[in-house]
Design an enzyme around this catalytic site. Structure first.
Site, PDB file in Angstrom:
ATOM      1  N   HIS A 155       5.539  50.377  40.433  1.00 26.80           N
ATOM      2  CA  HIS A 155       5.967  49.588  39.017  1.00 26.80           C
ATOM      3  C   HIS A 155       6.569  50.055  37.999  1.00 26.80           C
ATOM      4  O   HIS A 155       6.030  50.135  36.457  1.00 26.80           O
ATOM      5  CB  HIS A 155       4.957  48.865  38.583  1.00 26.80           C
ATOM      6  CG  HIS A 155       3.818  50.053  38.063  1.00 26.80           C
ATOM      7  ND1 HIS A 155       2.652  50.073  38.308  1.00 26.80           N
ATOM      8  CD2 HIS A 155       3.278  50.190  36.651  1.00 26.80           C
ATOM      9  CE1 HIS A 155       2.295  51.193  37.449  1.00 26.80           C
ATOM     10  NE2 HIS A 155       2.787  51.259  36.429  1.00 26.80           N
TER      11      HIS A 155
HETATM   12  C1  UD1 Z   1       2.062  49.758  30.941  1.00 30.81           C
HETATM   13  C2  UD1 Z   1       1.897  51.567  31.135  1.00 30.81           C
HETATM   14  C3  UD1 Z   1       1.491  52.356  32.070  1.00 30.81           C
HETATM   15  C4  UD1 Z   1       1.036  51.460  33.085  1.00 30.81           C
HETATM   16  C5  UD1 Z   1       0.521  50.014  32.875  1.00 30.81           C
HETATM   17  C6  UD1 Z   1      -0.291  49.299  34.964  1.00 30.81           C
HETATM   18  C7  UD1 Z   1       2.956  51.820  29.208  1.00 30.81           C
HETATM   19  C8  UD1 Z   1       4.406  52.675  27.879  1.00 30.81           C
HETATM   20  N1  UD1 Z   1       3.311  51.792  30.252  1.00 30.81           N
HETATM   21  O1  UD1 Z   1       3.157  49.613  31.779  1.00 30.81           O
HETATM   22  O2  UD1 Z   1       1.718  53.195  31.980  1.00 30.81           O
HETATM   23  O3  UD1 Z   1       0.780  52.244  34.476  1.00 30.81           O
HETATM   24  O4  UD1 Z   1       1.351  49.552  32.448  1.00 30.81           O
HETATM   25  O5  UD1 Z   1       0.393  47.699  34.938  1.00 30.81           O
HETATM   26  O6  UD1 Z   1       2.899  51.167  28.251  1.00 30.81           O
HETATM   27  N2  UD1 Z   1       4.230  42.027  31.817  1.00 30.81           N
HETATM   28  C9  UD1 Z   1       4.045  40.695  32.484  1.00 30.81           C
HETATM   29  N3  UD1 Z   1       2.863  39.859  31.811  1.00 30.81           N
HETATM   30  C10 UD1 Z   1       1.451  41.236  31.907  1.00 30.81           C
HETATM   31  C11 UD1 Z   1       2.395  42.502  30.805  1.00 30.81           C
HETATM   32  C12 UD1 Z   1       3.651  42.363  31.523  1.00 30.81           C
HETATM   33  O7  UD1 Z   1       4.824  39.501  33.268  1.00 30.81           O
HETATM   34  O8  UD1 Z   1       0.653  40.654  31.606  1.00 30.81           O
HETATM   35  C13 UD1 Z   1       5.856  42.291  32.166  1.00 30.81           C
HETATM   36  C14 UD1 Z   1       6.666  42.055  31.192  1.00 30.81           C
HETATM   37  O9  UD1 Z   1       7.413  41.134  31.241  1.00 30.81           O
HETATM   38  C15 UD1 Z   1       6.561  43.227  31.170  1.00 30.81           C
HETATM   39  C16 UD1 Z   1       6.667  43.970  31.804  1.00 30.81           C
HETATM   40  O10 UD1 Z   1       5.751  43.277  33.059  1.00 30.81           O
HETATM   41  O11 UD1 Z   1       7.732  43.634  29.377  1.00 30.81           O
HETATM   42  C17 UD1 Z   1       6.012  45.268  31.284  1.00 30.81           C
HETATM   43  O12 UD1 Z   1       4.774  45.444  30.166  1.00 30.81           O
HETATM   44  P1  UD1 Z   1       4.490  46.854  29.870  1.00 30.81           P
HETATM   45  O13 UD1 Z   1       2.699  46.014  29.151  1.00 30.81           O
HETATM   46  O14 UD1 Z   1       5.439  46.866  28.820  1.00 30.81           O
HETATM   47  O15 UD1 Z   1       4.678  47.915  30.876  1.00 30.81           O
HETATM   48  P2  UD1 Z   1       4.626  47.620  32.287  1.00 30.81           P
HETATM   49  O16 UD1 Z   1       5.493  48.467  32.788  1.00 30.81           O
HETATM   50  O17 UD1 Z   1       3.375  47.309  32.820  1.00 30.81           O
END
Ligand code: UD1
Length: 359
Positions: free
Chosen positions: A205
C-alpha cells in the site's frame, strides 16, 4: 494522571490497545481519554480493530478522513486543539509515524502539553517517505521517547535527543500479538477452509509502490507469475484498490485471490500459516520476525533493520523479475530458526506504564 491517547490509522490501534489495557489495571493512577482522528474511517480499516483488540470506543472522533498531507495534517491540528484544551492531560501519547501522530504532537507541544512517543527512533533515512518526516519531527518534539530496539536509541542520540528522555522498552505491537495469538489460532480451523493449504500472503500500500502505474504493473505482473507456482492471498488496502481501478489492473488468474482488508485476528492467522509474506508495511516486517515466517519487503530500505539482522526479513526491489526470483529463493530456502529481538516479549506495555508511574 490524565493521559490522552491519539489513534488515527490502522497501525495505531494495535499499539494503543496494549498500553490502554495495562493502564486500566491502575484506575487510581490513570484517567484515560481516547481520541480517534478519523484518518482511517472505513469499518474494515478502523471499527473492526476496536472490537477485536478490545479497545474502548473513542471518547472523541475528529472525523478528519482523507485528503492531501497538508489538508489532513491541518484538519487534525485544528480539530484536536479544542479537545486538548478541554481535557488538559498530563501526557499526550502518540503512536508510530502516521500523519495524525505528527499533527497531534505539534499541537500538544505548542500548547505546552507533554508528549510521549511510542515507537520512537525508527529511521529509514529516506525522506521521500511521508512517515520518515513524521518520525523525525515527532521525536524532536517528544518529552518521553519509547523505543523498540537499540538501533532506534542510536538514531535518537545522533539527532541530539537527551539520553534521559529515551527508554528502550521493546515492541508494543508484539504485546498485542502475544495476547491475541491463542485466539487467532483457535479461529484458524474455521478460516483455513477459505484458503489454500499453502500460499503467499501479500500486502502492498505504500505510495512509492502503488501510486506510480509502472511500479504497480511490475508488482502485479510478479504476482501473476508466482501464482502459477503457489496461490497468492492479497487483502487489498483502499489506496491500492483505488490505484488498481484507476490503472485498470485487474488480476486475470484466479489463483491470485484479492480480498477486502482483513481484521486483526484473521490477518494474524494468515501470517502465521503463510509460506511467505510479501509486504511493504512496517508492522508486518515485525510480526513475521516474531512469528518466524519468511518475509520479503518490497522497498529499497527499512526503518526496522533488526527484522533483517535478527529476523526473517529481506528487502527486494519492486521489479517483476527481482520479485519473482526473491519469492522463489525464499520458498525453496530453509526456514531460519525463530529468534525474537530483545524485549519483544509481550511485556513492553508494562515497562511503558512503569515509566509513566515514575514520571
Ligand atoms: C497511512 C499511513 C501509513 C500506514 C497506513 C496503514 C500516513 C502518512 N500514512 O497510509 O504510514 O502504513 O496508513 O494503512 O499517515 N482510504 C479509504 N478508507 C479509509 C482510509 C483511507 O478509502 O478508511 C483511502 C483514501 O482514498 C485515502 C487513501 O486510502 O486517500 C490513503 O489513506 P491515508 O490515510 O491518507 O494514507 P494510507 O495510505 O492509508
Amino acid at each position: 494522571m490524565r493521559v490522552l491517547h491519539i489513534v488515527g490509522a490502522r497501525p495505531n490501534f494495535m499499539k494503543a490497545a496494549s498500553i490502554m489495557r495495562e493502564m486500566f489495571r491502575f484506575p487510581r493512577d490513570f484517567h484515560q481519554l481516547l481520541v480517534h482522528t478519523g484518518q482511517h474511517y472505513a469499518p474494515q480499516m478502523s471499527q473492526v480493530f476496536f472490537h477485536e483488540l478490545d479497545l474502548p470506543q473513542p471518547d472523541v472522533n475528529l472525523n478528519v478522513g482523507s485528503g492531501t498531507h497538508a489538508w489532513q495534517t491541518a484538519q487534525v491540528m485544528m480539530r484536536f486543539e479544542p479537545v486538548l484544551n478541554d481535557y488538559q492531560p498530563d501526557w499526550v501519547v502518540v503512536y508510530g509515524d502516521v500523519n495524525s501522530t505528527l499533527a497531534c504532537s505539534l499541537v500538544s507541544t505548542k500548547l505546552g502539553y507533554q508528549v510521549a512517543h511510542v515507537e520512537a527512533g525508527l529511521r529509514s533515512f529516506d525522506r521521500s517517505m511521508p512517515e520518515e518526516i513524521n518520525r523525525i519531527i515527532t521525536d524532536q518534539l517528544s518529552d518521553i521517547l519509547f523505543t523498540p530496539s537499540g538501533d532506534a536509541d542510536k538514531n535518537l542520540k545522533r539527532e541530539g535527543i537527551d539520553d534521559s528522555k529515551i527508554h528502550l522498552v521493546g515492541n508494543v505491537m508484539i504485546d498485542t500479538l502475544v495476547h491475541l495469538l491463542p485466539k487467532s489460532q483457535s479461529n484458524w480451523y474455521q478460516l483455513a477452509n477459505n484458503f489454500p493449504r499453502e500460499y503467499i500472503l501479500v500486502t502492498i500500500h505504500r505510495p512509492a509502490n502503488v501510486d506510480d502505474a509502472a511500479t504497480l504493473v511490475e508488482i502485479m505482473s510478479a504476482l501473476e507469475t508466482i501464482c502459477d507456482q503457489i496461490p497468492v492471498v492479497f487483502p487489498v488496502h483502499p489506496r491500492t484498490r483505488e490505484r488498481l481501478n484507476e490503472f485498470n489492473l485487474q488480476p486475470k488468474n484466479s489463483r491470485l485471490q484479492m480480498l477486502e482488508p482483513l481484521g486483526y485476528l484473521d490477518f494474524l492467522s494468515l501470517q502465521e500459516h503463510a509460506s511467505l509474506v510479501l509486504t511493504d508495511s512496517g508492522g508486518i516486517q515485525e510480526e513475521t520476525t516474531y512469528l518466524g515466517v519468511p518475509c520479503l519487503t518490497a522497498r529499497p530500505n527499512t526503518e526496522r533493520p533488526i527484522t533483517i539482522t535478527m529476523g526473517t526479513n529481506h528487502l527486494v526491489e519492486s521489479e517483476s523479475s527481482a520479485l519473482v526470483q526473491a519469492m522463489q529463493a525464499k520458498l525453496s530456502g530453509s526456514r531460519t530458526k525463530k529468534k525474537s529481538p530483545p524485549l519483544w516479549d509481550g511485556h513492553t506495555a508494562g515497562r511503558i506504564v512503569k515509566v509513566f508511574r515514575q514520571a
